[in-house]
Design a protein around this motif. Structure first.
Motif, short mmCIF file in Angstrom:
data_model
loop_
_atom_site.label_atom_id
_atom_site.label_comp_id
_atom_site.label_asym_id
_atom_site.label_seq_id
_atom_site.Cartn_x
_atom_site.Cartn_y
_atom_site.Cartn_z
N SER A 93 -30.66 20.55 12.77
CA SER A 93 -29.79 21.60 12.22
C SER A 93 -30.21 22.96 12.74
O SER A 93 -29.38 23.75 13.21
CB SER A 93 -29.82 21.60 10.69
N ASN A 94 -31.50 23.25 12.65
CA ASN A 94 -31.97 24.56 13.13
C ASN A 94 -31.76 24.71 14.63
O ASN A 94 -31.37 25.78 15.11
CB ASN A 94 -33.45 24.76 12.77
N ALA A 95 -32.01 23.65 15.38
CA ALA A 95 -31.85 23.73 16.84
C ALA A 95 -30.37 23.94 17.19
O ALA A 95 -30.03 24.68 18.12
CB ALA A 95 -32.37 22.46 17.50
N PHE A 96 -29.47 23.31 16.43
CA PHE A 96 -28.05 23.46 16.71
C PHE A 96 -27.59 24.90 16.45
O PHE A 96 -26.86 25.49 17.25
CB PHE A 96 -27.24 22.48 15.85
N LEU A 97 -28.06 25.46 15.32
CA LEU A 97 -27.68 26.84 14.99
C LEU A 97 -28.25 27.81 16.03
O LEU A 97 -27.57 28.75 16.46
CB LEU A 97 -28.17 27.20 13.59
N ALA A 98 -29.49 27.58 16.45
CA ALA A 98 -30.10 28.43 17.48
C ALA A 98 -29.31 28.32 18.78
O ALA A 98 -29.12 29.30 19.50
CB ALA A 98 -31.56 28.02 17.70
N THR A 99 -28.80 27.12 19.06
CA THR A 99 -28.01 26.91 20.28
C THR A 99 -26.72 27.74 20.22
O THR A 99 -26.31 28.35 21.21
CB THR A 99 -27.66 25.41 20.44
N LYS A 100 -26.11 27.80 19.04
CA LYS A 100 -24.89 28.62 18.89
C LYS A 100 -25.21 30.09 19.20
O LYS A 100 -24.45 30.77 19.88
CB LYS A 100 -24.31 28.50 17.47
N VAL A 101 -26.35 30.56 18.69
CA VAL A 101 -26.71 31.97 18.90
C VAL A 101 -26.93 32.23 20.39
O VAL A 101 -26.39 33.20 20.96
CB VAL A 101 -27.98 32.35 18.09
N SER A 102 -27.70 31.37 21.04
CA SER A 102 -27.96 31.61 22.47
C SER A 102 -26.67 31.45 23.28
O SER A 102 -26.46 32.16 24.27
CB SER A 102 -29.03 30.64 23.00
N PHE A 103 -25.81 30.54 22.85
CA PHE A 103 -24.56 30.35 23.57
C PHE A 103 -23.73 31.63 23.55
O PHE A 103 -23.28 32.12 24.59
CB PHE A 103 -23.76 29.19 22.95
N ILE A 104 -23.58 32.21 22.35
CA ILE A 104 -22.72 33.41 22.27
C ILE A 104 -23.41 34.60 22.96
O ILE A 104 -22.74 35.47 23.50
CB ILE A 104 -22.30 33.71 20.81
N ASN A 105 -24.74 34.61 22.96
CA ASN A 105 -25.43 35.69 23.68
C ASN A 105 -25.20 35.56 25.19
O ASN A 105 -25.02 36.56 25.89
CB ASN A 105 -26.93 35.69 23.35
N ALA A 106 -25.21 34.33 25.67
CA ALA A 106 -24.93 34.12 27.10
C ALA A 106 -23.49 34.55 27.41
O ALA A 106 -23.23 35.23 28.41
CB ALA A 106 -25.14 32.65 27.46
N ILE A 107 -22.57 34.18 26.52
CA ILE A 107 -21.17 34.59 26.71
C ILE A 107 -21.06 36.12 26.69
O ILE A 107 -20.31 36.72 27.49
CB ILE A 107 -20.26 33.97 25.60
N ALA A 108 -21.82 36.75 25.80
CA ALA A 108 -21.79 38.22 25.70
C ALA A 108 -22.19 38.85 27.03
O ALA A 108 -21.58 39.83 27.47
CB ALA A 108 -22.74 38.70 24.60
N ASN A 109 -23.19 38.27 27.66
CA ASN A 109 -23.66 38.84 28.93
C ASN A 109 -22.59 38.71 30.01
O ASN A 109 -22.43 39.61 30.85
CB ASN A 109 -24.98 38.19 29.35
N ILE A 110 -21.82 37.62 29.96
CA ILE A 110 -20.73 37.48 30.93
C ILE A 110 -19.61 38.46 30.58
O ILE A 110 -19.03 39.11 31.45
CB ILE A 110 -20.18 36.03 30.94
N CYS A 111 -19.33 38.58 29.28
CA CYS A 111 -18.26 39.50 28.83
C CYS A 111 -18.48 40.90 29.38
O CYS A 111 -17.53 41.57 29.81
CB CYS A 111 -18.20 39.56 27.30
N GLU A 112 -19.73 41.35 29.34
CA GLU A 112 -20.02 42.71 29.83
C GLU A 112 -19.60 42.86 31.28
O GLU A 112 -19.08 43.89 31.69
CB GLU A 112 -21.52 43.01 29.70
N ALA A 113 -19.84 41.81 32.06
CA ALA A 113 -19.55 41.90 33.49
C ALA A 113 -18.06 41.80 33.79
O ALA A 113 -17.60 42.31 34.81
CB ALA A 113 -20.33 40.81 34.23
#
Ligand code: NAD
Length: 427
Positions: free
Chosen positions: A205-225
């Motif tokens: 459960s914790n690993a899945f939630l952490a994965t969601k956070v890193s996923f959206i952070n990765a998306i955020a970095n693409i969004c900026e570009a």
């Protein structure tokens, strides 16, 4: 029922106070005698919404605190282990506190007891605690079960009293029946499974939630570009019920005493089983990068760090807690200070804890004092108190109206209207 809770930290104190409030007789035990003295004086040792009220209702009636494990275990039918399981040197969970607690419990077992592993422990820990106790007892009847805790700091009391589910890992029908009775007033789905699965549920459960956070952070970095806004993207994704809105908020990365260490522990559990958990390693890497990217943004905005005045709002790993363990904010401030920026920080509840980790940090008494004379204001924790500041006044006291909102918690348009140069994450 009569309950002992071994360890009165974030989980143990909330667990004990909640069970006491439900009418059970609870004794909280801690090795830290100063903590026990403070609790017995009615002081609340952590910041947690609703906890002071619970403690004052129950203390001296259904709730007591002691350093005497022996007496507490003897007088209890159910013994919860809620001691820390920090990251060990090899990356896996350090089980030494649990083993010590189990040995101490074993010395006091007389008559049937249920020993509950509530701390987050690797697969096999139910068996391990069982072995430790068996070796130190002679013919005593007991069951060790897994009952991982899912509460979140900041909403711990509410989470404990209204959980999404209660997971019980045991093969003993007797223990399962007693635990079902104990939790019955909470009216939550009870999921009874085998111990290894219960232990895996918590880490997964914790690993899945952490994965969601890193996923959206990765998306955020693409969004900026690509000139997209990650808040809009997350909102549009969240309407899909298979995805949901929760944990899709980009920021400076996940932290706290659970996600980083539990992800690392799961990577080690996987390695031990012969599986290379590439996905979770990536999640951890993205998280580390997010901290460095935030510092880089500050550096870019200020044209270097040395000698620049940076106001930092928020040091706790998230809002509504005083916990700074593995807080991305603390790591970011450390890097800024290493770059010889002059940091002045304010957090509504975490100042004392943060100052212990960041010697030399200039601490402000309030948000405005932190912002005074700053070249840039960096938001690292999204406390309501910070979001609701009078930004006209903030602008007046700052040297330059530069804001880096690493939590995306402020309103860009309103700030731009006040003359701020606003930047968020992935927007
Ligand atoms: P914590 O460090 O706040 O508290 C642990 C307490 O145990 C300390 O007060 C310590 O003095 C005490 N202790 C250690 N050994 C002891 C012993 N032998 N006898 C009596 N007391 C002893 O830890 P925490 O944040 O409450 O976490 C406890 C466990 O719960 C960890 O495994 C953690 O991963 C898990 N967990 C934490 C959270 C959270 O949000 N903090 C949520 C879910 C699960």
């Amino acid at each position: 029922m009569k309950i002992a809770v071994i360890g009165t930290g974030y989980v143990g104190l909330v667990t004990g106070a909640c069970f006491a409030d439900l009418g059970h007789t609870v004794v909280g035990v801690d090795k830290d005698e100063e903590k026990i003295q403070r609790l017995n004086r009615g002081e609340v040792t952590i910041y947690e919404v609703g906890l002071p009220e619970l403690l004052s209702r129950s203390l001296g009636r259904t709730l007591a605190f002691t350093s005497d494990t022996d007496e507490a275990v003897r007088s209890s039918e159910i013994v919860f282990i809620t001691v820390g399981t920090p990251q060990g040197e090899e990356g896996g969970a350090d089980m030494s506190y649990v083993i010590k607690a189990a040995s101490e419990i074993a010395a006091s077992i007389k008559g049937y007891k249920i020993i509950v592993n509530k701390s987050t422990m690797p697969v096999g820990s139910t068996r391990l605690v069982e072995r430790v106790i068996k070796e130190k007892t002679e013919g005593e009847e007991f069951d060790v079960i897994s009952n991982p805790e899912f509460l979140r700091e900041g909403t711990a009391v509410r989470d404990f009293m209204s959980p999404d589910r209660i997971v019980i890992g045991t093969e003993s029908q007797k223990a399962a029946g007693i635990m079902a009775e104990l939790y019955r007033p909470l009216n939550a789905p009870l999921f009874i499974t085998d111990p290894a699965s219960a232990e895996m549920i918590k880490y997964s459960s914790n690993a899945f939630l952490a994965t969601k956070v890193s996923f959206i952070n990765a998306i955020a970095n693409i969004c900026e570009a690509v000139d997209a806004d990650v808040k809009e993207v997350a909102m549009g994704m969240g309407y899909d019920h298979r995805i949901g809105f929760e944990f899709l908020r980009s920021g400076p990365g996940f932290g706290g005493s659970c996600f980083p260490k539990d992800c690392q522990a799961l990577i080690e559990i996987a390695r031990g089983s012969g599986y290379h958990f590439h996905l979770l390693e990536g999640v951890m890497r993205v998280n580390q990068e997010q901290i460095r990217l935030t510092v880089k943004k500050v550096e870019r905005r200020l044209g270097g760090l040395a000698g620049k005045n940076v106001a930092v709002w928020g040091l706790a790993f998230k809002a509504n807690t005083d916990d700074v363990r593995d807080s991305p904010a603390v790591e970011i401030v450390r890097l800024l200070m290493q770059g010889v920026a002059k940091v002045r920080a304010y957090d509504p509840q975490a100042m004392d804890n943060a100052c212990e980790l960041l010697p030399g940090l200039e601490c402000a008494h309030d948000a405005i004092e932190a912002a005074a004379g700053a070249d840039l204001l960096l938001i690292l924790t999204d406390w309501d108190e910070l979001k609701m500041q009078d930004f006209r006044r903030v602008g007046e006291v700052m040297k330059s109206r530069e804001i880096l909102d690493a939590r995306n918690c402020l309103e860009p348009l309103a700030l731009r209207r006040l003359g701020f140069n606003y930047e968020g994450i992935g927007r």
